[in-house]
Scaffold this motif. Structure first.
Motif, PDB file in Angstrom:
ATOM      1  N   VAL A  29       0.601  -1.332   0.227  1.00  0.00           N
ATOM      2  CA  VAL A  29      -0.012  -0.198  -0.176  1.00  0.00           C
ATOM      3  C   VAL A  29       0.796   1.307  -0.338  1.00  0.00           C
ATOM      4  O   VAL A  29       1.849   1.280   0.968  1.00  0.00           O
ATOM      5  CB  VAL A  29      -0.879  -0.058   0.926  1.00  0.00           C
ATOM      6  N   LEU A  30       0.997   2.706  -0.651  1.00  0.00           N
ATOM      7  CA  LEU A  30       0.596   3.180  -0.952  1.00  0.00           C
ATOM      8  C   LEU A  30      -0.037   4.905  -0.067  1.00  0.00           C
ATOM      9  O   LEU A  30      -1.449   4.634  -0.296  1.00  0.00           O
ATOM     10  CB  LEU A  30       1.298   4.422  -2.298  1.00  0.00           C
ATOM     11  N   ASP A  31       1.073   5.635   0.832  1.00  0.00           N
ATOM     12  CA  ASP A  31      -0.433   6.178   1.741  1.00  0.00           C
ATOM     13  C   ASP A  31       0.445   7.934   0.989  1.00  0.00           C
ATOM     14  O   ASP A  31       1.901   7.689   1.414  1.00  0.00           O
ATOM     15  CB  ASP A  31      -0.142   6.689   3.277  1.00  0.00           C
ATOM     16  N   LEU A  32      -0.373   8.175  -0.213  1.00  0.00           N
ATOM     17  CA  LEU A  32       0.145   9.898  -0.895  1.00  0.00           C
ATOM     18  C   LEU A  32      -0.239  10.234   0.049  1.00  0.00           C
ATOM     19  O   LEU A  32      -1.701  11.163   0.458  1.00  0.00           O
ATOM     20  CB  LEU A  32      -0.758   9.458  -1.858  1.00  0.00           C
TER      21      LEU A  32
ATOM     22  N   THR B 135       4.461   2.411   2.256  1.00  0.00           N
ATOM     23  CA  THR B 135       4.902   2.951   1.874  1.00  0.00           C
ATOM     24  C   THR B 135       5.218   4.165   2.238  1.00  0.00           C
ATOM     25  O   THR B 135       3.855   4.399   1.730  1.00  0.00           O
ATOM     26  CB  THR B 135       5.609   2.712   0.299  1.00  0.00           C
ATOM     27  N   ALA B 136       4.698   5.181   3.356  1.00  0.00           N
ATOM     28  CA  ALA B 136       4.058   6.077   4.041  1.00  0.00           C
ATOM     29  C   ALA B 136       5.248   7.318   2.931  1.00  0.00           C
ATOM     30  O   ALA B 136       6.158   7.531   3.206  1.00  0.00           O
ATOM     31  CB  ALA B 136       4.814   6.427   5.178  1.00  0.00           C
TER      32      ALA B 136
ATOM     33  N   SER C 265      -5.210   7.569   0.506  1.00  0.00           N
ATOM     34  CA  SER C 265      -4.773   8.986   0.850  1.00  0.00           C
ATOM     35  C   SER C 265      -5.516   9.657   1.595  1.00  0.00           C
ATOM     36  O   SER C 265      -6.500   9.559   1.362  1.00  0.00           O
ATOM     37  CB  SER C 265      -4.477   9.704  -0.130  1.00  0.00           C
ATOM     38  N   ARG C 266      -5.098  10.870   2.907  1.00  0.00           N
ATOM     39  CA  ARG C 266      -6.065  11.119   3.688  1.00  0.00           C
ATOM     40  C   ARG C 266      -6.074  12.614   4.090  1.00  0.00           C
ATOM     41  O   ARG C 266      -4.815  12.637   4.060  1.00  0.00           O
ATOM     42  CB  ARG C 266      -6.112  10.737   5.181  1.00  0.00           C
ATOM     43  N   TYR C 267      -6.438  13.754   4.151  1.00  0.00           N
ATOM     44  CA  TYR C 267      -6.401  15.249   4.551  1.00  0.00           C
ATOM     45  C   TYR C 267      -5.684  15.198   3.131  1.00  0.00           C
ATOM     46  O   TYR C 267      -4.401  16.485   4.107  1.00  0.00           O
ATOM     47  CB  TYR C 267      -6.427  14.908   5.574  1.00  0.00           C
TER      48      TYR C 267
END
Length: 253
Positions: free
Chosen positions: A46-49, A68-69, A114-116
């Motif tokens: 997972v990619l956290d964009l 991956t942050a 992705s969040r905020y």
């Protein structure tokens, strides 16, 4: 000449710890919904964009193979790495860069979240095209962000207070704008959930270290609003209000 990316970096690099401890960011119905959608995803990368202080990464990591942050801010990434270690989340790695130019191979991730974050991106459609590129065929995504109610009267309030509070803000997009951007990027929306996000005024402006003249400008502006706008945003006497949030599920074919 300062670019928008440099402005975002300057705004957020000094506020990393404030975002880590922010209750608005550390909890919420949307994070619980994110976790529910990750059931059965133990084999996924997972990619956290635009990961910020890492709350979405922390909620995601126990349910997937790796996270991956990814963020523009060095300080945010340092906070994520430190707290991932403290939480014994050994499957979180950090990576620095912009949303519009991802340093990953084609077909690399099973899922992008992705969040905020997207309301700060210089070019959301370009970023979404990059999301499609790095997603595997059949890969999925979950984006969460504050959204505009759509009506111009309500929209102008939201965008005005957002940019006065944080000059790196670009736009909270409406559901219709999001649908168009996903479509233009070749991504297909499969589900939408709506939430309401209460924002306590003092902590909201202090978290971003908003200069006092701009804080006063927000309060003066709030005092001029019609009852319709005050009602929609549940505006309180102390300036606190409630924003609309949406969670978008999408996939690449």
């Amino acid at each position: 000449m300062k670019t928008h990316h440099q402005a975002v970096y300057q705004q957020f690099d000094e506020q990393a710890n404030a975002y880590l401890t922010s209750q608005v960011h550390a909890q919420g119905e949307d994070l619980l919904a994110l976790q529910r959608l990750l059931q059965g995803c133990q084999a996924e990368d997972v990619l956290d964009l635009g990961c910020g202080a890492g709350h979405a990464s922390f909620y995601t990591a126990p349910w997937v193979k790796s996270v991956t942050a990814y963020d523009l801010s060095d300080s945010m990434l340092s906070v994520v790495a430190k707290n991932a270690q403290e939480r014994q989340l050994t499957n979180i790695a950090t990576c620095k860069g912009t949303a519009e130019q991802l340093p990953f191979a084609d077909n690399h991730f099973d899922r992008v979240i992705s969040r905020y974050s997207a309301h700060h991106w210089h070019d959301v459609e370009k970023a979404l095209r990059e999301v499609r590129r790095v997603l595997k065929v059949g890969g999925k995504g979950i984006f969460i962000d504050v959204v505009s109610p759509g009506h111009p009267l309500l929209d102008i309030y939201l965008q005005t207070v957002e940019v006065l509070r944080d000059t790196s803000h670009i736009r909270d997009y409406s559901a219709g704008e999001w649908a168009g951007m996903f479509n233009n990027a070749g991504l297909f929306v499969s589900g939408v959930q709506s939430f309401r996000l209460p924002l306590e005024f003092t902590s909201w402006v202090e978290r971003m270290r908003t200069p006092q003249p701009l804080v006063e400008a927000i309060r003066q502006f709030q005092n001029t609003l019609s009852d319709e706008v005050k009602h929609h945003f549940a505006l309180q006497a102390d300036g606190s209000f409630t924003s609309d949030v949406m969670l978008f599920e999408f996939h690449r074919q």
